[in-house]
Motif scaffolding. Structure first.
Motif, mmCIF file in Angstrom:
data_model
loop_
_atom_site.group_PDB
_atom_site.id
_atom_site.type_symbol
_atom_site.label_atom_id
_atom_site.label_comp_id
_atom_site.label_asym_id
_atom_site.label_seq_id
_atom_site.Cartn_x
_atom_site.Cartn_y
_atom_site.Cartn_z
ATOM 1 N N LYS A 173 0.833 -1.194 0.000
ATOM 2 C CA LYS A 173 0.000 0.000 0.000
ATOM 3 C C LYS A 173 0.875 1.254 0.000
ATOM 4 C CE LYS A 173 -4.147 -1.825 2.261
ATOM 5 N NZ LYS A 173 -5.120 -1.647 3.363
ATOM 6 N N PRO A 174 0.559 2.232 -0.823
ATOM 7 C CA PRO A 174 1.381 3.449 -0.870
ATOM 8 C C PRO A 174 1.244 4.273 0.403
ATOM 9 C CG PRO A 174 -0.598 3.713 -2.204
ATOM 10 C CD PRO A 174 -0.569 2.283 -1.774
ATOM 11 N N LYS A 175 2.338 4.931 0.745
ATOM 12 C CA LYS A 175 2.338 5.799 1.923
ATOM 13 C C LYS A 175 1.969 7.221 1.519
ATOM 14 C CE LYS A 175 5.889 3.079 4.294
ATOM 15 N NZ LYS A 175 7.240 3.094 4.933
ATOM 16 N N ALA A 176 1.530 7.983 2.488
ATOM 17 C CA ALA A 176 1.142 9.371 2.230
ATOM 18 C C ALA A 176 2.370 10.182 1.807
ATOM 19 C CB ALA A 176 0.517 9.983 3.474
ATOM 20 N N PRO A 177 2.256 11.007 0.766
ATOM 21 C CA PRO A 177 3.409 11.782 0.282
ATOM 22 C C PRO A 177 3.639 13.033 1.139
ATOM 23 C CG PRO A 177 1.497 12.274 -1.048
ATOM 24 C CD PRO A 177 1.056 11.226 -0.065
ATOM 25 N N LEU A 178 4.776 13.654 0.925
ATOM 26 C CA LEU A 178 5.112 14.949 1.537
ATOM 27 C C LEU A 178 5.072 14.920 3.059
ATOM 28 C CD1 LEU A 178 3.017 17.244 -0.853
ATOM 29 C CD2 LEU A 178 5.426 16.589 -1.059
ATOM 30 N N GLY A 179 5.237 13.745 3.629
ATOM 31 C CA GLY A 179 5.257 13.641 5.081
ATOM 32 C C GLY A 179 3.929 13.926 5.758
ATOM 33 N N LEU A 180 2.840 13.769 5.047
ATOM 34 C CA LEU A 180 1.520 14.021 5.635
ATOM 35 C C LEU A 180 1.253 13.034 6.765
ATOM 36 C CD1 LEU A 180 -0.600 14.600 2.388
ATOM 37 C CD2 LEU A 180 0.197 16.318 4.008
ATOM 38 N N PRO A 181 0.694 13.522 7.874
ATOM 39 C CA PRO A 181 0.449 12.632 9.030
ATOM 40 C C PRO A 181 -0.787 11.768 8.829
ATOM 41 C CG PRO A 181 -0.299 14.849 9.541
ATOM 42 C CD PRO A 181 0.322 14.925 8.176
ATOM 43 N N LEU A 182 -0.747 10.917 7.825
ATOM 44 C CA LEU A 182 -1.880 10.054 7.510
ATOM 45 C C LEU A 182 -1.404 8.609 7.430
ATOM 46 C CD1 LEU A 182 -3.511 12.135 4.602
ATOM 47 C CD2 LEU A 182 -4.304 12.028 6.975
ATOM 48 N N THR A 183 -2.266 7.710 7.868
ATOM 49 C CA THR A 183 -1.956 6.296 7.698
ATOM 50 C C THR A 183 -2.156 5.909 6.228
ATOM 51 O OG1 THR A 183 -4.228 5.572 8.148
ATOM 52 C CG2 THR A 183 -2.757 5.858 10.045
ATOM 53 N N GLN A 184 -1.731 4.714 5.897
ATOM 54 C CA GLN A 184 -1.889 4.249 4.510
ATOM 55 C C GLN A 184 -3.368 4.169 4.119
ATOM 56 O OE1 GLN A 184 0.359 0.601 4.985
ATOM 57 N NE2 GLN A 184 2.103 1.440 3.851
ATOM 58 N N ALA A 252 -7.927 -0.060 -10.842
ATOM 59 C CA ALA A 252 -6.590 0.369 -10.425
ATOM 60 C C ALA A 252 -6.586 0.788 -8.955
ATOM 61 C CB ALA A 252 -6.122 1.519 -11.310
ATOM 62 N N LEU A 253 -7.580 1.553 -8.564
ATOM 63 C CA LEU A 253 -7.681 1.976 -7.164
ATOM 64 C C LEU A 253 -7.920 0.785 -6.244
ATOM 65 C CD1 LEU A 253 -9.837 5.191 -7.684
ATOM 66 C CD2 LEU A 253 -7.461 5.118 -6.926
ATOM 67 N N SER A 254 -8.691 -0.187 -6.729
ATOM 68 C CA SER A 254 -8.936 -1.389 -5.930
ATOM 69 C C SER A 254 -7.648 -2.177 -5.717
ATOM 70 C CB SER A 254 -9.983 -2.259 -6.624
ATOM 71 O OG SER A 254 -10.189 -3.464 -5.918
ATOM 72 N N ALA A 255 -6.797 -2.250 -6.743
ATOM 73 C CA ALA A 255 -5.518 -2.942 -6.598
ATOM 74 C C ALA A 255 -4.647 -2.278 -5.538
ATOM 75 C CB ALA A 255 -4.791 -2.969 -7.945
ATOM 76 N N LEU A 256 -4.681 -0.944 -5.495
ATOM 77 C CA LEU A 256 -3.903 -0.221 -4.488
ATOM 78 C C LEU A 256 -4.483 -0.413 -3.086
ATOM 79 C CD1 LEU A 256 -3.305 3.138 -6.403
ATOM 80 C CD2 LEU A 256 -1.665 1.287 -6.049
ATOM 81 N N ALA A 257 -5.814 -0.397 -3.000
ATOM 82 C CA ALA A 257 -6.455 -0.500 -1.684
ATOM 83 C C ALA A 257 -6.322 -1.889 -1.085
ATOM 84 C CB ALA A 257 -7.931 -0.116 -1.801
ATOM 85 N N ILE A 258 -6.486 -2.919 -1.917
ATOM 86 C CA ILE A 258 -6.399 -4.297 -1.424
ATOM 87 C C ILE A 258 -4.957 -4.787 -1.392
ATOM 88 C CG2 ILE A 258 -7.161 -6.675 -1.871
ATOM 89 C CD1 ILE A 258 -9.651 -5.546 -3.179
ATOM 90 N N ALA A 259 -4.093 -4.191 -2.237
ATOM 91 C CA ALA A 259 -2.679 -4.549 -2.335
ATOM 92 C C ALA A 259 -2.488 -5.982 -2.822
ATOM 93 C CB ALA A 259 -1.967 -4.340 -1.002
ATOM 94 N N PHE A 260 -3.418 -6.443 -3.643
ATOM 95 C CA PHE A 260 -3.323 -7.797 -4.183
ATOM 96 C C PHE A 260 -4.277 -7.921 -5.363
ATOM 97 C CE2 PHE A 260 -4.928 -12.221 -4.260
ATOM 98 C CZ PHE A 260 -3.739 -12.866 -4.580
ATOM 99 N N VAL A 261 -3.824 -8.595 -6.418
ATOM 100 C CA VAL A 261 -4.695 -8.890 -7.563
ATOM 101 C C VAL A 261 -4.519 -10.356 -7.929
ATOM 102 C CG1 VAL A 261 -4.713 -6.548 -8.505
ATOM 103 C CG2 VAL A 261 -2.915 -8.136 -9.199
ATOM 104 N N ALA A 262 -5.620 -11.001 -8.317
ATOM 105 C CA ALA A 262 -5.610 -12.382 -8.781
ATOM 106 C C ALA A 262 -6.730 -12.545 -9.801
ATOM 107 C CB ALA A 262 -5.805 -13.350 -7.616
#
Length: 352
Positions: A173-184, A252-262
């Motif tokens: 899962k991608p991390k928040a850019p620019l050091g934003l205080p947000l979880t993945q 595409a967004l679902s692949a990022l959110a689930i972090a898995f495709v099959a």
């Protein structure tokens, strides 16, 4: 002469009634605009603060709601507004998801670019598929798209070197850019929300413009649309491509959110689920995509909680109840309720 006089009076009364009805409808529309705009602002404000009051899992569920809403909006552009039935949009969802997964896993490309690439790939594939399928209509087109939904998972398994075969591809899962205080999960939610707002805005402008009027005219009567000079073949192909692009972005967004495709995640059942969502949400409506997404995300879970032995039976009961109570979908039902609530007030105001 007396008969002609009575007929003339009846015609005049009918005309007056139509004018009065048109005036009430216009008044309702004028009354609805500021209220609708205020409601939209409230919804966006609630959506903006939602991540700070929910657990990670619940936030993931609402991220999935937004993802489904994008896919349902794309399918609604094709089916609800243009009248082309599709049982294969799960295939475009999978193509979009695998485009993102392959670009990140194999080529180490930034995830933001992969979302755009997934939309473009599905736009091209949808346009190329929609072009020869123009000779088909109704159930025949639905059957052709159904074959697409059957074929794509098998094709994904065949190119094992790229897709990982039946094992799929695992992502991070991608991390928040620019050091934003947000979880993945929070960052993915905000990213999905931003994409949703942009795509819904584009669809709203598309439907209310010249292109929107043309595709609705094709849906209502394609022969009359051709007589008016509308290139039905071109518009149908473009709408099919745009619809596929929306669904690909959702994948595409679902692949990022689930972090898995099959491959098995994008079977025929997903296509049927998306079609169920636009029927429940409301054909030919923008807001219906949101309602349908909420339904297909949460109602199966509720059915599972009610009966672990027969959850799909409970889900079927929910479907029957919704269709019986809201034959025009949730959006159509709410619109009808709003008209009845405001029409009497507008009529009294005009009578003063």
């Amino acid at each position: 002469m007396a008969t002609d006089s009575r007929a003339g009076e009846a015609t005049a009364k009918t005309a007056e009634a139509r004018v009065e009805s048109a005036g009430v409808s216009a008044g309702v529309a004028r009354a609805t605009r500021p209220v609708g705009f205020a409601a939209l602002l409230v919804i966006l404000a609630v959506a903006a603060v939602l991540p700070f009051f929910m657990s990670g899992f619940r936030l993931f569920q609402f991220t999935q709601v937004l993802i489904y809403a994008i896919a349902l909006l794309g399918l609604n552009l094709l089916t609800g507004y243009n009248g082309q039935f599709s049982l294969g949009h799960g295939a475009f969802y999978g193509i979009g998801a695998y485009t993102t997964a392959i670009m990140i896993d194999r080529w180490d490309i930034g995830y933001g670019w992969t979302i755009l690439a997934a939309g473009i790939v599905c736009l091209v594939v949808g346009f190329l598929f929609g072009r020869p399928a123009l000779r088909l209509e109704g159930l025949y087109l639905a059957l052709a798209t159904f074959s697409l939904a059957l074929a794509v998972p098998q094709i994904l398994k065949y190119f094992e070197h790229w897709t990982g075969g039946s094992q799929g591809i695992v992502l991070s899962k991608p991390k928040a850019p620019l050091g934003l205080p947000l979880t993945q999960d929070q960052w993915l939610y905000y990213l999905t929300l931003a994409v949703t707002i942009v795509l819904f805005g584009l669809a709203w402008n598309l439907i209310r413009g010249r292109v929107g009027r043309a595709i609705v005219a094709i849906r209502d009567n394609h022969i009359a649309a051709e007589a008016m000079g509308i290139d039905t073949a071109l518009y149908k192909s473009v709408v099919f491509g745009v619809s596929a692009a929306y669904t690909g972005v959702a994948g595409a967004l679902s692949a990022l959110a689930i972090a898995f495709v099959a491959p098995d995640s994008f079977d025929v059942f997903l296509s049927i689920t998306l079609l169920t969502g636009i029927v429940i949400g409301g054909f030919g409506t923008i807001s219906g995509a949101i309602y349908g997404a909420l339904f297909i995300q949460f109602v199966p879970n509720w059915a599972q909680d009610i009966s672990k032995a027969a959850p799909w039976a409970i889900f079927g009961v929910f479907l029957i109840l919704f269709m019986y109570v809201m034959p025009r979908g949730i959006a159509g039902f709410l619109h009808l309720v709003w008209i009845r609530m405001t029409a009497s007030a507008v009529s009294r105001e005009q009578g003063r």
